[in-house]
Motif scaffolding. Sequence first.
Motif, PDB file in Angstrom:
ATOM      1  N   THR A  26       0.854  -1.206   0.000  1.00  0.00           N
ATOM      2  CA  THR A  26       0.000   0.000   0.000  1.00  0.00           C
ATOM      3  C   THR A  26       0.882   1.245   0.000  1.00  0.00           C
ATOM      4  N   ILE A  27       2.131   1.110   0.461  1.00  0.00           N
ATOM      5  CA  ILE A  27       3.073   2.242   0.452  1.00  0.00           C
ATOM      6  C   ILE A  27       4.038   2.022  -0.713  1.00  0.00           C
ATOM      7  N   PRO A  28       3.925   2.825  -1.797  1.00  0.00           N
ATOM      8  CA  PRO A  28       4.704   2.565  -3.016  1.00  0.00           C
ATOM      9  C   PRO A  28       6.214   2.431  -2.792  1.00  0.00           C
ATOM     10  N   ILE A  29       6.792   3.234  -1.895  1.00  0.00           N
ATOM     11  CA  ILE A  29       8.245   3.223  -1.720  1.00  0.00           C
ATOM     12  C   ILE A  29       8.739   1.861  -1.204  1.00  0.00           C
ATOM     13  N   LEU A  30       7.853   1.112  -0.506  1.00  0.00           N
ATOM     14  CA  LEU A  30       8.258  -0.204   0.023  1.00  0.00           C
ATOM     15  C   LEU A  30       8.386  -1.256  -1.088  1.00  0.00           C
ATOM     16  N   GLY A  31       7.855  -0.922  -2.268  1.00  0.00           N
ATOM     17  CA  GLY A  31       8.018  -1.831  -3.417  1.00  0.00           C
ATOM     18  C   GLY A  31       9.334  -1.591  -4.147  1.00  0.00           C
ATOM     19  N   ASN A  32      10.101  -0.595  -3.681  1.00  0.00           N
ATOM     20  CA  ASN A  32      11.340  -0.211  -4.355  1.00  0.00           C
ATOM     21  C   ASN A  32      12.585  -0.697  -3.628  1.00  0.00           C
ATOM     22  N   VAL A  33      13.683  -0.750  -4.374  1.00  0.00           N
ATOM     23  CA  VAL A  33      14.991  -1.028  -3.793  1.00  0.00           C
ATOM     24  C   VAL A  33      15.805   0.264  -3.894  1.00  0.00           C
ATOM     25  N   LEU A  34      16.537   0.590  -2.823  1.00  0.00           N
ATOM     26  CA  LEU A  34      17.381   1.785  -2.811  1.00  0.00           C
ATOM     27  C   LEU A  34      18.728   1.437  -3.435  1.00  0.00           C
ATOM     28  N   VAL A  35      19.102   2.178  -4.481  1.00  0.00           N
ATOM     29  CA  VAL A  35      20.363   1.940  -5.199  1.00  0.00           C
ATOM     30  C   VAL A  35      21.274   3.131  -4.928  1.00  0.00           C
TER      31      VAL A  35
END
Length: 372
Positions: A26-35
């Motif tokens: 539900t929180i879009p940033i949690l679907g991302n990986v930090l590069v």
Amino acid sequence: MKVTVERAQLLKSLGHVHRVVERRNTIPILGNVLVRAENAKLSLKATDLDLEVTETLPAETATAGSTTVPAHMFYDIVRKLPDGSQIVLEADGDRAVLAIRAGRSRFTLQTLPENDFPDLAAGDMSHSFSLAAKDVKRLIDRTQFAISTEETRYYLNGIYLHAAGTATAATLRGVATDGHRLAQLDLVQPKGADGMPGVIVPRKTVGEVQRLIEDNEAEVTIELSQAKIRFTIGNVVLTSKLIDGTFPDYGRVIPQGNDKELVVDKKDFENAVDRVSTISSERGRAVKLSLSPGKLVLSVTNPDSGSATEELEVEYASDALDIGFNSRYLLDIAAQIEGDVATLKLADPGSPTLVQDKDDKSALYVLMPMRV
């Protein structure tokens, strides 16, 4: 940001970190990986707010910088690029995209600002110690199957890790139970674990640590406090919240006075249970053990489909006894016995049974009987 990295290394590292990311968020940033690229290194970080995995790999950094991209899509792109290729990752600050280039392939991924990416601040860790990777793996392998999946008893949804034993033989002990069975394994207590708080390591964390151990000869550094635990395995750092709850006094369910001893060949016993349980119903799964001196008869009766029996020669010299167990649980425990011979200590049809490897007493298992 502009960085060049070798595909095989990037794929391996993404394989480690992307598993933490839930597919539905539900929180879009949690679907991302930090590069993040800096000082000839590329670091990748993913989190689900309870668990965080960071891995660092060598890279040619032309321009330092950082951004976040969808984890599963990034992993799939790298997986499909040709083996041996050099991958260039490039992002300029003005456009919210990351360009991925390898040979003639080019992709652009939408990014989200790295400032929004949550940090699972670990704070100060009160205890730190190191264990051989094979010991950590063994501790998890031997206890993980007994972790409860019942969300209401959340304090059983992990492995209870604590200092145990006596002053002369101090141990680091892992215990898991779901109320029907219990698994306990002792390792020699490593330096630095003395006086550590008893902590409950969540099921998902346990599974990730198990998958991250790819080299049994490696060393795992474990740091912990009352609220967090951190595992460092090579270039990978996994930080996790702990389960906030009180693990039950498991010592009370470990039987002390079971005087009837059954000694069986582990493989024969496992195969016999597996064969007779073919008849059992999905719901029942009960297998009956009928013991008499020198003999064990395993039987299953299913009113809907039929019955099965199998006889084994065993070492048993006590009174005759009939006791029932869930066949699935019995097979799970048999699979944990590392040696060739298993010892079962029984009391009566209504009391828990103690199961151990005949030659190695560092692990023990307790199984509750069923009515048959």
